[in-house]
Design a protein around this motif. Sequence first.
Motif, PDB file in Angstrom:
ATOM      1  N   PHE A  52      77.927 -33.418  10.590  1.00 26.13           N
ATOM      2  CA  PHE A  52      79.122 -33.174   9.782  1.00 26.13           C
ATOM      3  C   PHE A  52      79.731 -31.819  10.148  1.00 26.13           C
ATOM      4  CE2 PHE A  52      80.979 -31.286   5.917  1.00 26.13           C
ATOM      5  CZ  PHE A  52      82.024 -32.173   5.710  1.00 26.13           C
ATOM      6  N   GLN A  53      78.885 -30.801  10.302  1.00 30.04           N
ATOM      7  CA  GLN A  53      79.378 -29.474  10.669  1.00 30.04           C
ATOM      8  C   GLN A  53      80.046 -29.498  12.042  1.00 30.04           C
ATOM      9  OE1 GLN A  53      75.705 -27.317  10.196  1.00 30.04           O
ATOM     10  NE2 GLN A  53      76.219 -26.638   8.125  1.00 30.04           N
ATOM     11  N   ALA A  54      79.482 -30.247  12.981  1.00 31.25           N
ATOM     12  CA  ALA A  54      80.080 -30.348  14.317  1.00 31.25           C
ATOM     13  C   ALA A  54      81.455 -31.006  14.247  1.00 31.25           C
ATOM     14  CB  ALA A  54      79.160 -31.132  15.251  1.00 31.25           C
ATOM     15  N   VAL A  55      81.569 -32.039  13.431  1.00 30.09           N
ATOM     16  CA  VAL A  55      82.862 -32.721  13.272  1.00 30.09           C
ATOM     17  C   VAL A  55      83.887 -31.766  12.660  1.00 30.09           C
ATOM     18  CG1 VAL A  55      84.070 -34.557  12.028  1.00 30.09           C
ATOM     19  CG2 VAL A  55      81.920 -35.055  13.188  1.00 30.09           C
ATOM     20  N   VAL A  56      83.495 -31.032  11.638  1.00 40.54           N
ATOM     21  CA  VAL A  56      84.416 -30.083  10.988  1.00 40.54           C
ATOM     22  C   VAL A  56      84.844 -28.991  11.971  1.00 40.54           C
ATOM     23  CG1 VAL A  56      84.603 -28.321   9.169  1.00 40.54           C
ATOM     24  CG2 VAL A  56      83.617 -30.558   8.648  1.00 40.54           C
ATOM     25  N   ARG A  57      83.882 -28.475  12.752  1.00 43.45           N
ATOM     26  CA  ARG A  57      84.231 -27.447  13.756  1.00 43.45           C
ATOM     27  C   ARG A  57      85.237 -28.009  14.760  1.00 43.45           C
ATOM     28  NH1 ARG A  57      78.759 -26.131  13.472  1.00 43.45           N
ATOM     29  NH2 ARG A  57      78.293 -27.480  15.231  1.00 43.45           N
ATOM     30  N   ARG A  58      84.979 -29.227  15.228  1.00 45.08           N
ATOM     31  CA  ARG A  58      85.880 -29.825  16.226  1.00 45.08           C
ATOM     32  C   ARG A  58      87.250 -30.093  15.622  1.00 45.08           C
ATOM     33  NH1 ARG A  58      88.472 -29.438  20.190  1.00 45.08           N
ATOM     34  NH2 ARG A  58      89.015 -31.286  21.386  1.00 45.08           N
ATOM     35  N   GLN A  59      87.295 -30.544  14.372  1.00 46.63           N
ATOM     36  CA  GLN A  59      88.583 -30.761  13.715  1.00 46.63           C
ATOM     37  C   GLN A  59      89.368 -29.459  13.614  1.00 46.63           C
ATOM     38  OE1 GLN A  59      87.248 -32.644  10.063  1.00 46.63           O
ATOM     39  NE2 GLN A  59      88.104 -34.612  10.709  1.00 46.63           N
ATOM     40  N   SER A  60      88.676 -28.370  13.328  1.00 42.29           N
ATOM     41  CA  SER A  60      89.337 -27.064  13.252  1.00 42.29           C
ATOM     42  C   SER A  60      89.903 -26.663  14.612  1.00 42.29           C
ATOM     43  CB  SER A  60      88.346 -25.994  12.778  1.00 42.29           C
ATOM     44  OG  SER A  60      87.910 -26.277  11.484  1.00 42.29           O
ATOM     45  N   GLU A  61      89.124 -26.901  15.669  1.00 40.20           N
ATOM     46  CA  GLU A  61      89.604 -26.596  17.015  1.00 40.20           C
ATOM     47  C   GLU A  61      90.833 -27.440  17.354  1.00 40.20           C
ATOM     48  OE1 GLU A  61      86.305 -27.310  19.640  1.00 40.20           O
ATOM     49  OE2 GLU A  61      85.068 -25.776  18.684  1.00 40.20           O
ATOM     50  N   ILE A  62      90.778 -28.718  17.011  1.00 39.49           N
ATOM     51  CA  ILE A  62      91.906 -29.619  17.284  1.00 39.49           C
ATOM     52  C   ILE A  62      93.147 -29.148  16.540  1.00 39.49           C
ATOM     53  CG2 ILE A  62      92.780 -31.956  16.853  1.00 39.49           C
ATOM     54  CD1 ILE A  62      89.889 -32.949  17.488  1.00 39.49           C
ATOM     55  N   LEU A  63      92.977 -28.768  15.265  1.00 37.30           N
ATOM     56  CA  LEU A  63      94.112 -28.285  14.474  1.00 37.30           C
ATOM     57  C   LEU A  63      94.702 -27.019  15.084  1.00 37.30           C
ATOM     58  CD1 LEU A  63      95.935 -28.473  11.998  1.00 37.30           C
ATOM     59  CD2 LEU A  63      94.184 -27.217  10.717  1.00 37.30           C
ATOM     60  N   GLU A 110      83.331 -40.643  18.062  1.00 33.16           N
ATOM     61  CA  GLU A 110      82.089 -40.603  18.838  1.00 33.16           C
ATOM     62  C   GLU A 110      81.112 -39.580  18.274  1.00 33.16           C
ATOM     63  OE1 GLU A 110      83.368 -39.935  22.864  1.00 33.16           O
ATOM     64  OE2 GLU A 110      84.219 -41.952  23.048  1.00 33.16           O
ATOM     65  N   LEU A 111      81.628 -38.427  17.832  1.00 30.15           N
ATOM     66  CA  LEU A 111      80.755 -37.423  17.219  1.00 30.15           C
ATOM     67  C   LEU A 111      80.103 -37.959  15.952  1.00 30.15           C
ATOM     68  CD1 LEU A 111      82.759 -34.059  17.475  1.00 30.15           C
ATOM     69  CD2 LEU A 111      80.509 -34.526  18.430  1.00 30.15           C
ATOM     70  N   VAL A 112      80.891 -38.639  15.125  1.00 28.19           N
ATOM     71  CA  VAL A 112      80.361 -39.214  13.882  1.00 28.19           C
ATOM     72  C   VAL A 112      79.326 -40.289  14.204  1.00 28.19           C
ATOM     73  CG1 VAL A 112      80.961 -40.610  11.860  1.00 28.19           C
ATOM     74  CG2 VAL A 112      82.380 -38.658  12.490  1.00 28.19           C
ATOM     75  N   ALA A 113      79.633 -41.147  15.153  1.00 25.94           N
ATOM     76  CA  ALA A 113      78.704 -42.220  15.521  1.00 25.94           C
ATOM     77  C   ALA A 113      77.404 -41.639  16.071  1.00 25.94           C
ATOM     78  CB  ALA A 113      79.348 -43.147  16.551  1.00 25.94           C
ATOM     79  N   LYS A 114      77.511 -40.607  16.901  1.00 27.23           N
ATOM     80  CA  LYS A 114      76.306 -39.977  17.465  1.00 27.23           C
ATOM     81  C   LYS A 114      75.440 -39.401  16.357  1.00 27.23           C
ATOM     82  CE  LYS A 114      74.772 -36.300  20.518  1.00 27.23           C
ATOM     83  NZ  LYS A 114      74.968 -34.880  20.599  1.00 27.23           N
ATOM     84  N   SER A 115      76.067 -38.709  15.435  1.00 27.75           N
ATOM     85  CA  SER A 115      75.333 -38.113  14.320  1.00 27.75           C
ATOM     86  C   SER A 115      74.652 -39.189  13.475  1.00 27.75           C
ATOM     87  CB  SER A 115      76.292 -37.297  13.454  1.00 27.75           C
ATOM     88  OG  SER A 115      75.639 -36.832  12.298  1.00 27.75           O
ATOM     89  N   ASN A 116      75.390 -40.238  13.167  1.00 31.58           N
ATOM     90  CA  ASN A 116      74.826 -41.341  12.379  1.00 31.58           C
ATOM     91  C   ASN A 116      73.658 -41.990  13.110  1.00 31.58           C
ATOM     92  OD1 ASN A 116      76.628 -40.961  10.304  1.00 31.58           O
ATOM     93  ND2 ASN A 116      78.018 -42.570  10.961  1.00 31.58           N
TER      94      ASN A 116
END
Length: 144
Positions: A52-63, A110-116
């Motif tokens: 979840f933290q990786a997804v949030v970090r990546r979303q911040s970078e994308i934004l 893909e990040l979410v799927a990998k984490s799951n």
Amino acid sequence: AKSTAYPFFELDIAKVLGEFKVPGVDVDAILASQRKNIEAVTVANQLAIEGFQAVVRRQSEILRQALEEASAALTEAIGPGAPEDKVAKQADLVKAAFEKALANVRELAELVAKSNNEATDVISKRFAESLEELKDAVAKQSKK
């Protein structure tokens, strides 16, 4: 002596179960198995949190990248140049932004799927181990 509003939380389950001697039941093995189950759930939860933290970090970078690109596009749009050239550039920018947005959505999925998958693998592995432990315990009891 400790005093709490919830005396149940002070209860030592291992000690209580150890006092009950039920023939054919290995209390220590049951407790060890449950400890492993709790450890597996803890690891799976940690992996889920890290994912979840990786997804949030990546979303911040994308934004951040999107805001920088939008700022650059706006600067270019209000700058000097022929209107026809600006329209063509804007169409190219919209197309590029759309393609990048799709790529970003895919990456996040893909990040979410990998984490799951990582978290599920831990639980799945522990479940298989639990079944083997149960099978071994039953086999051990049938030999007695």
